[in-house]
Design an enzyme around this catalytic site. Structure first.
Site, PDB file in Angstrom:
ATOM      1  N   TYR A   1      -3.737  -1.872 -10.449  1.00 33.35           N
ATOM      2  CA  TYR A   1      -3.769  -2.045  -8.940  1.00 33.35           C
ATOM      3  C   TYR A   1      -3.067  -3.064  -8.278  1.00 33.35           C
ATOM      4  O   TYR A   1      -2.070  -2.863  -7.588  1.00 33.35           O
ATOM      5  CB  TYR A   1      -5.243  -1.838  -8.595  1.00 33.35           C
ATOM      6  CG  TYR A   1      -5.303  -1.887  -6.779  1.00 33.35           C
ATOM      7  CD1 TYR A   1      -4.947  -0.799  -6.130  1.00 33.35           C
ATOM      8  CD2 TYR A   1      -5.365  -3.313  -6.018  1.00 33.35           C
ATOM      9  CE1 TYR A   1      -4.780  -1.139  -4.834  1.00 33.35           C
ATOM     10  CE2 TYR A   1      -5.438  -3.456  -4.792  1.00 33.35           C
ATOM     11  CZ  TYR A   1      -5.073  -2.138  -4.031  1.00 33.35           C
ATOM     12  OH  TYR A   1      -5.099  -2.154  -2.943  1.00 33.35           O
TER      13      TYR A   1
ATOM     14  N   TYR B   1      -3.542   2.958   8.045  1.00 37.85           N
ATOM     15  CA  TYR B   1      -4.961   2.357   8.127  1.00 37.85           C
ATOM     16  C   TYR B   1      -5.556   2.993   9.306  1.00 37.85           C
ATOM     17  O   TYR B   1      -5.687   4.224   9.424  1.00 37.85           O
ATOM     18  CB  TYR B   1      -4.545   0.990   8.604  1.00 37.85           C
ATOM     19  CG  TYR B   1      -3.654   0.190   7.717  1.00 37.85           C
ATOM     20  CD1 TYR B   1      -3.983   0.183   6.265  1.00 37.85           C
ATOM     21  CD2 TYR B   1      -2.331  -0.234   7.658  1.00 37.85           C
ATOM     22  CE1 TYR B   1      -3.216  -0.408   5.259  1.00 37.85           C
ATOM     23  CE2 TYR B   1      -1.538  -0.612   6.629  1.00 37.85           C
ATOM     24  CZ  TYR B   1      -2.049  -0.915   5.591  1.00 37.85           C
ATOM     25  OH  TYR B   1      -1.337  -1.314   4.334  1.00 37.85           O
TER      26      TYR B   1
ATOM     27  N   LYS C   1       0.301   3.472  -3.054  1.00 36.91           N
ATOM     28  CA  LYS C   1      -0.904   4.197  -2.976  1.00 36.91           C
ATOM     29  C   LYS C   1      -0.245   5.929  -3.284  1.00 36.91           C
ATOM     30  O   LYS C   1      -0.999   6.707  -3.482  1.00 36.91           O
ATOM     31  CB  LYS C   1      -1.804   3.973  -2.022  1.00 36.91           C
ATOM     32  CG  LYS C   1      -2.437   2.758  -2.188  1.00 36.91           C
ATOM     33  CD  LYS C   1      -3.407   2.174  -0.922  1.00 36.91           C
ATOM     34  CE  LYS C   1      -3.938   0.755  -1.505  1.00 36.91           C
ATOM     35  NZ  LYS C   1      -4.504  -0.062  -0.368  1.00 36.91           N
TER      36      LYS C   1
ATOM     37  N   VAL D   1       1.266  -3.614   3.915  1.00 38.09           N
ATOM     38  CA  VAL D   1       1.289  -4.816   4.534  1.00 38.09           C
ATOM     39  C   VAL D   1       2.467  -5.585   4.353  1.00 38.09           C
ATOM     40  O   VAL D   1       2.732  -6.811   5.062  1.00 38.09           O
ATOM     41  CB  VAL D   1      -0.177  -5.655   4.492  1.00 38.09           C
ATOM     42  CG1 VAL D   1      -1.196  -5.002   4.979  1.00 38.09           C
ATOM     43  CG2 VAL D   1      -0.184  -6.037   2.989  1.00 38.09           C
TER      44      VAL D   1
ATOM     45  N   SER E   1       0.802  -1.239  -0.212  1.00 35.69           N
ATOM     46  CA  SER E   1       0.022  -0.199  -0.179  1.00 35.69           C
ATOM     47  C   SER E   1       0.704   1.190  -0.187  1.00 35.69           C
ATOM     48  O   SER E   1       0.137   2.503   0.017  1.00 35.69           O
ATOM     49  CB  SER E   1      -0.862  -0.058   1.215  1.00 35.69           C
ATOM     50  OG  SER E   1      -2.064  -0.654   0.971  1.00 35.69           O
TER      51      SER E   1
HETATM   52  N1  GLU Z   1      -2.642  -5.733  -1.814  1.00 42.26           N
HETATM   53  C1  GLU Z   1      -3.088  -5.389  -0.535  1.00 42.26           C
HETATM   54  C2  GLU Z   1      -4.874  -5.215  -0.830  1.00 42.26           C
HETATM   55  O1  GLU Z   1      -5.021  -4.923  -1.738  1.00 42.26           O
HETATM   56  C3  GLU Z   1      -2.596  -4.237  -0.167  1.00 42.26           C
HETATM   57  C4  GLU Z   1      -2.844  -4.389   1.371  1.00 42.26           C
HETATM   58  C5  GLU Z   1      -2.189  -3.006   2.070  1.00 42.26           C
HETATM   59  O2  GLU Z   1      -0.819  -3.021   1.834  1.00 42.26           O
HETATM   60  O3  GLU Z   1      -2.516  -2.244   2.836  1.00 42.26           O
HETATM   61  O4  GLU Z   1      -5.411  -5.829  -0.097  1.00 42.26           O
END
Ligand code: GLU
Length: 307
Positions: free
Chosen positions: A190, A243, A67, A261, A64
């Site tokens: 994604y 998060y 992002k 994660v 993530s």
């Molecule tokens: N590949 C994970 C998902 O899309 C990313 C999770 C993360 O790093 O928050 O659920």
């Protein structure tokens, strides 16, 4: 200031604890088999000095944290209206992959750092680059990091094979008319962004524009984003980047952060430096357990904070 002794001390104190608490992400084999004893840290100052310790040079799945960079890429090329008409800027207070809020809010994700928001950003990037979207992302990341950056194909394939919830989120947004492109194309992008493989040092370098008012980490005169955009990305990191622990991060660390994660966290000290940590075992909020402790220690020892 020479940060190398401090990074060495952080590794000396925390690396022996790596893997004792927390758990690595288990939803795909490529992450489940990572040795939880890895621990790395790296930083780059706005002036270009670097320090790295432990596994700071070992590549891992940034998940993530990507992002942050896809949002930046979208902000570079889209009008504010085109981007923010479909994505909010509020902390979600819900799990990063929750469907519930998306229904009551008619397919408009709360912010670009939850999965739904990042999928909405991915849709915009697919709109910008079409079939070339993935290669454009790699070119952008490599340009920021100053060396070639790639996807981990195994991670990308497993993300797709197990991405039921992300398919649900994307289909849901599509049903509300909030995605322009087909779900498979958007999710392929994604899943690949989640599979970017980078070291803490490469992340500290790549995010350097965030501590330099948007200026490229090493190309004098080149703006990655405007000063105002850089401030806004930092604001989103502080409020939505970790998060459901963003409040605790602001309270204990006091720096804009974005976690993933895979166990990485990028932190920004505006006008000073960018810092990245990696320790794969996560706490109950999904943030790297020792990575969080390392950032706390760094903030305490240096007194650096945005507050
Ligand atoms: N590949 C994970 C998902 O899309 C990313 C999770 C993360 O790093 O928050 O659920």
């Amino acid at each position: 200031m020479d940060f190398q002794p401090l990074l060495d001390e952080i590794v000396h104190r925390l690396a022996p604890e790596a893997g004792r608490e927390g758990a690595v992400a288990r939803y795909i084999p490529a992450l489940a088999r990572i040795d939880p004893r890895h621990f790395g840290i790296a930083l780059r100052t706005g002036a270009g000095e670097e320090a790295t310790a432990g596994d700071g040079g070992v590549r891992f799945s940034i998940q993530s944290i990507s992002k942050l960079f896809t949002l930046t890429l979208a902000m570079r090329h889209l009008s504010e209206d085109a981007l923010w008409s479909r994505i909010g800027r509020e902390p979600s207070g819900n799990p990063f992959n929750s469907l519930v809020q998306l229904e009551s809010e008619h397919g408009k994700p709360r912010n670009p750092f939850i999965n739904a928001g990042a999928i909405a950003v991915a849709d915009r990037i697919v709109g910008l680059y079409g079939r070339d979207a993935k290669s454009e992302l790699l070119a952008f990341m490599s340009h920021l990091a100053g060396e070639p950056i790639g996807f981990d194909p195994e991670v990308a394939a497993s993300e797709a094979a197990t991405g039921y919830r992300n398919y649900a989120l994307a289909n849901f947004m599509k049903s509300f008319g909030k995605l322009d492109h087909d779900v498979d194309t958007v999710l392929d992008f994604y899943f690949h962004q989640c599979a970017l493989s980078m070291s803490a040092l490469q992340l500290a370098r790549a995010a350097g524009y965030l501590c330099r008012d948007g200026a490229h980490p090493c190309n004098p005169g080149e703006q990655v984003v405007t000063e105002r955009q850089a401030r806004r990305i930092n604001a989103l990191m502080l409020t939505c980047g970790t998060y459901d622990a963003a409040g605790d991060f602001a309270f204990h660390i006091g720096l804009p952060c974005k976690s993933g994660v895979g166990g990485g966290i990028v932190a920004v000290v505006p006008d000073r430096l960018t810092l990245a940590v990696w320790s794969p075992a996560l706490d109950a909020t999904g943030n790297s357990l020792l990575g969080t402790r390392a950032l706390e220690l760094f903030a305490q020892r240096t007194g650096l904070s945005i507050f």
